[in-house]
Design a protein around this motif. Sequence first.
Motif, PDB file in Angstrom:
ATOM      1  N   PRO A   3       0.898  -1.200   0.009  1.00 60.11           N
ATOM      2  CA  PRO A   3       0.031   0.068   0.075  1.00 60.11           C
ATOM      3  C   PRO A   3       0.821   1.265   0.014  1.00 60.11           C
ATOM      4  O   PRO A   3       1.894   1.152   0.638  1.00 60.11           O
ATOM      5  CB  PRO A   3      -0.688   0.026   1.316  1.00 60.11           C
ATOM      6  N   PRO A   4       0.254   2.299  -0.544  1.00 64.87           N
ATOM      7  CA  PRO A   4       1.177   3.566  -0.509  1.00 64.87           C
ATOM      8  C   PRO A   4       1.280   4.124   0.843  1.00 64.87           C
ATOM      9  O   PRO A   4       0.583   3.714   1.779  1.00 64.87           O
ATOM     10  CB  PRO A   4       0.143   4.580  -1.275  1.00 64.87           C
ATOM     11  N   ALA A   5       2.360   5.045   0.962  1.00 64.05           N
ATOM     12  CA  ALA A   5       2.818   5.488   2.237  1.00 64.05           C
ATOM     13  C   ALA A   5       1.566   6.395   3.051  1.00 64.05           C
ATOM     14  O   ALA A   5       1.644   6.580   4.097  1.00 64.05           O
ATOM     15  CB  ALA A   5       3.802   6.210   2.458  1.00 64.05           C
ATOM     16  N   ASP A   6       0.695   7.128   2.166  1.00 61.80           N
ATOM     17  CA  ASP A   6      -0.224   8.122   2.484  1.00 61.80           C
ATOM     18  C   ASP A   6      -1.381   7.242   3.384  1.00 61.80           C
ATOM     19  O   ASP A   6      -2.046   6.367   2.883  1.00 61.80           O
ATOM     20  CB  ASP A   6      -0.987   8.416   1.183  1.00 61.80           C
ATOM     21  N   ALA A   7      -1.316   7.767   4.462  1.00 61.34           N
ATOM     22  CA  ALA A   7      -2.498   7.230   5.757  1.00 61.34           C
ATOM     23  C   ALA A   7      -3.773   7.304   5.277  1.00 61.34           C
ATOM     24  O   ALA A   7      -4.501   6.509   5.739  1.00 61.34           O
ATOM     25  CB  ALA A   7      -1.941   8.196   6.941  1.00 61.34           C
ATOM     26  N   ASP A   8      -4.267   8.307   4.162  1.00 61.37           N
ATOM     27  CA  ASP A   8      -5.501   8.292   3.801  1.00 61.37           C
ATOM     28  C   ASP A   8      -5.634   7.542   2.453  1.00 61.37           C
ATOM     29  O   ASP A   8      -6.920   7.745   2.093  1.00 61.37           O
ATOM     30  CB  ASP A   8      -6.080   9.864   3.412  1.00 61.37           C
ATOM     31  N   SER A   9      -4.872   6.819   1.978  1.00 57.06           N
ATOM     32  CA  SER A   9      -4.900   5.919   0.856  1.00 57.06           C
ATOM     33  C   SER A   9      -6.072   4.934   1.048  1.00 57.06           C
ATOM     34  O   SER A   9      -6.177   4.445   2.291  1.00 57.06           O
ATOM     35  CB  SER A   9      -3.734   5.190   0.301  1.00 57.06           C
ATOM     36  N   PRO A  10      -6.799   4.547  -0.071  1.00 60.84           N
ATOM     37  CA  PRO A  10      -7.712   3.568   0.020  1.00 60.84           C
ATOM     38  C   PRO A  10      -7.212   2.289   0.890  1.00 60.84           C
ATOM     39  O   PRO A  10      -7.960   1.596   1.630  1.00 60.84           O
ATOM     40  CB  PRO A  10      -8.394   3.352  -1.283  1.00 60.84           C
ATOM     41  N   ALA A  11      -6.052   1.710   0.356  1.00 58.50           N
ATOM     42  CA  ALA A  11      -5.543   0.802   0.770  1.00 58.50           C
ATOM     43  C   ALA A  11      -5.267   0.677   2.392  1.00 58.50           C
ATOM     44  O   ALA A  11      -5.855  -0.140   2.982  1.00 58.50           O
ATOM     45  CB  ALA A  11      -4.020   0.263   0.224  1.00 58.50           C
ATOM     46  N   ARG A  12      -4.708   1.841   2.718  1.00 58.69           N
ATOM     47  CA  ARG A  12      -4.599   1.846   4.370  1.00 58.69           C
ATOM     48  C   ARG A  12      -6.227   2.163   4.912  1.00 58.69           C
ATOM     49  O   ARG A  12      -6.228   1.557   6.252  1.00 58.69           O
ATOM     50  CB  ARG A  12      -3.941   3.060   4.427  1.00 58.69           C
ATOM     51  N   GLN A  13      -6.964   2.681   4.312  1.00 58.57           N
ATOM     52  CA  GLN A  13      -8.174   2.746   5.042  1.00 58.57           C
ATOM     53  C   GLN A  13      -8.991   1.356   4.858  1.00 58.57           C
ATOM     54  O   GLN A  13      -9.652   0.930   6.021  1.00 58.57           O
ATOM     55  CB  GLN A  13      -9.159   3.617   4.301  1.00 58.57           C
ATOM     56  N   ILE A  14      -8.663   0.562   4.129  1.00 64.96           N
ATOM     57  CA  ILE A  14      -9.218  -0.949   4.138  1.00 64.96           C
ATOM     58  C   ILE A  14      -8.327  -1.641   5.089  1.00 64.96           C
ATOM     59  O   ILE A  14      -8.865  -2.390   6.029  1.00 64.96           O
ATOM     60  CB  ILE A  14      -9.305  -1.513   2.753  1.00 64.96           C
ATOM     61  N   ASP A  15      -7.207  -1.367   5.113  1.00 63.61           N
ATOM     62  CA  ASP A  15      -6.456  -2.246   6.415  1.00 63.61           C
ATOM     63  C   ASP A  15      -6.830  -1.693   7.610  1.00 63.61           C
ATOM     64  O   ASP A  15      -7.108  -2.681   8.593  1.00 63.61           O
ATOM     65  CB  ASP A  15      -4.990  -1.528   6.324  1.00 63.61           C
ATOM     66  N   ALA A  16      -7.306  -0.375   7.770  1.00 60.52           N
ATOM     67  CA  ALA A  16      -7.766  -0.131   9.026  1.00 60.52           C
ATOM     68  C   ALA A  16      -9.252  -0.565   9.482  1.00 60.52           C
ATOM     69  O   ALA A  16      -9.537  -0.780  10.614  1.00 60.52           O
ATOM     70  CB  ALA A  16      -7.792   1.484   9.094  1.00 60.52           C
ATOM     71  N   ARG A  17     -10.055  -0.899   8.433  1.00 56.78           N
ATOM     72  CA  ARG A  17     -11.314  -1.279   8.445  1.00 56.78           C
ATOM     73  C   ARG A  17     -11.369  -2.683   8.948  1.00 56.78           C
ATOM     74  O   ARG A  17     -12.015  -3.223   9.732  1.00 56.78           O
ATOM     75  CB  ARG A  17     -11.769  -1.114   7.195  1.00 56.78           C
ATOM     76  N   ILE A  18     -10.364  -3.541   8.249  1.00 56.88           N
ATOM     77  CA  ILE A  18     -10.269  -5.010   8.688  1.00 56.88           C
ATOM     78  C   ILE A  18      -9.630  -5.044  10.001  1.00 56.88           C
ATOM     79  O   ILE A  18     -10.203  -6.077  10.820  1.00 56.88           O
ATOM     80  CB  ILE A  18      -9.294  -5.660   7.652  1.00 56.88           C
ATOM     81  N   LYS A  48     -15.476   3.992  -0.896  1.00 55.48           N
ATOM     82  CA  LYS A  48     -16.933   4.545  -1.017  1.00 55.48           C
ATOM     83  C   LYS A  48     -18.054   4.721   0.006  1.00 55.48           C
ATOM     84  O   LYS A  48     -17.797   3.739   0.918  1.00 55.48           O
ATOM     85  CB  LYS A  48     -17.440   4.254  -2.538  1.00 55.48           C
ATOM     86  N   TRP A  49     -18.772   5.186  -0.032  1.00 54.95           N
ATOM     87  CA  TRP A  49     -20.073   5.198   0.582  1.00 54.95           C
ATOM     88  C   TRP A  49     -19.953   5.038   2.245  1.00 54.95           C
ATOM     89  O   TRP A  49     -20.360   4.126   2.781  1.00 54.95           O
ATOM     90  CB  TRP A  49     -20.948   4.114   0.134  1.00 54.95           C
ATOM     91  N   GLY A  50     -19.061   5.969   2.871  1.00 56.46           N
ATOM     92  CA  GLY A  50     -18.815   6.034   4.208  1.00 56.46           C
ATOM     93  C   GLY A  50     -17.782   4.721   4.752  1.00 56.46           C
ATOM     94  O   GLY A  50     -18.082   4.505   5.894  1.00 56.46           O
ATOM     95  N   GLY A  51     -16.863   4.551   3.927  1.00 58.21           N
ATOM     96  CA  GLY A  51     -16.114   3.519   4.349  1.00 58.21           C
ATOM     97  C   GLY A  51     -16.163   1.887   3.770  1.00 58.21           C
ATOM     98  O   GLY A  51     -15.549   1.207   4.373  1.00 58.21           O
ATOM     99  N   VAL A  52     -16.989   1.826   2.659  1.00 57.82           N
ATOM    100  CA  VAL A  52     -17.013   0.571   1.997  1.00 57.82           C
ATOM    101  C   VAL A  52     -15.929   0.373   1.132  1.00 57.82           C
ATOM    102  O   VAL A  52     -15.571   0.909   0.288  1.00 57.82           O
ATOM    103  CB  VAL A  52     -18.217   0.327   1.103  1.00 57.82           C
ATOM    104  N   PRO A  53     -15.363  -0.859   1.532  1.00 62.24           N
ATOM    105  CA  PRO A  53     -14.149  -1.360   0.316  1.00 62.24           C
ATOM    106  C   PRO A  53     -14.758  -1.466  -1.000  1.00 62.24           C
ATOM    107  O   PRO A  53     -15.427  -2.271  -1.083  1.00 62.24           O
ATOM    108  CB  PRO A  53     -13.453  -2.283   0.999  1.00 62.24           C
ATOM    109  N   VAL A  54     -14.070  -0.982  -2.070  1.00 65.81           N
ATOM    110  CA  VAL A  54     -14.666  -1.319  -3.326  1.00 65.81           C
ATOM    111  C   VAL A  54     -13.406  -1.725  -4.346  1.00 65.81           C
ATOM    112  O   VAL A  54     -12.468  -0.984  -4.232  1.00 65.81           O
ATOM    113  CB  VAL A  54     -15.175  -0.006  -3.995  1.00 65.81           C
ATOM    114  N   TRP A  55     -13.740  -2.464  -5.170  1.00 54.67           N
ATOM    115  CA  TRP A  55     -12.586  -3.089  -6.037  1.00 54.67           C
ATOM    116  C   TRP A  55     -12.948  -2.769  -7.479  1.00 54.67           C
ATOM    117  O   TRP A  55     -14.133  -3.169  -7.745  1.00 54.67           O
ATOM    118  CB  TRP A  55     -12.474  -4.786  -5.931  1.00 54.67           C
ATOM    119  N   GLU A  56     -12.077  -1.937  -8.193  1.00 54.45           N
ATOM    120  CA  GLU A  56     -12.302  -1.678  -9.468  1.00 54.45           C
ATOM    121  C   GLU A  56     -11.420  -2.004 -10.442  1.00 54.45           C
ATOM    122  O   GLU A  56     -10.393  -2.160 -10.242  1.00 54.45           O
ATOM    123  CB  GLU A  56     -12.779  -0.205  -9.456  1.00 54.45           C
TER     124      GLU A  56
END
Length: 133
Positions: A3-18, A48-56
């Motif tokens: 994942p990118p180093a950016d703490a706000d990146s989607p990958a990091r957000q999904i990591d945090a959700r998990i 998207k949608w308040g924290g839902v992981p989405v794969w595109e």
Amino acid sequence: MNPPADADSPARQIDARIAALGDWRGETLARMRALVHEAGPEVIETVKWGGVPVWEHAGILCTGETYKAVVKLTFARGAALDDPTGLFNASLEGNTRRAIDIREGETPDADAFKALVRAAAALNASKRKPARR
């Protein structure tokens, strides 16, 4: 996947959700996320949608929602996909989406799931409009 180093990146957000789930739902979501990336290394993660992981890939492939009793993987165009092994077990009545509800202790067939992800990516790519010149 790094994942990118950016703490706000989607990958990091999904990591945090998990990590925040801290139970079987987090483990299940992490396992299914890994399968998505095995099936399509070019898949992009968004949130998207308040924290839902989405794969595109050329559009939304699937989302990964978590509820008290299920992890729900909803394929945006699932009704148009062949599902020979019958993984889709939810949202079957609609004309567009199909979902896989995974309950505690269940492990969907990895190869069948990856085949659905690849088919969804191919469908999205086939429907993509060519760039205008």
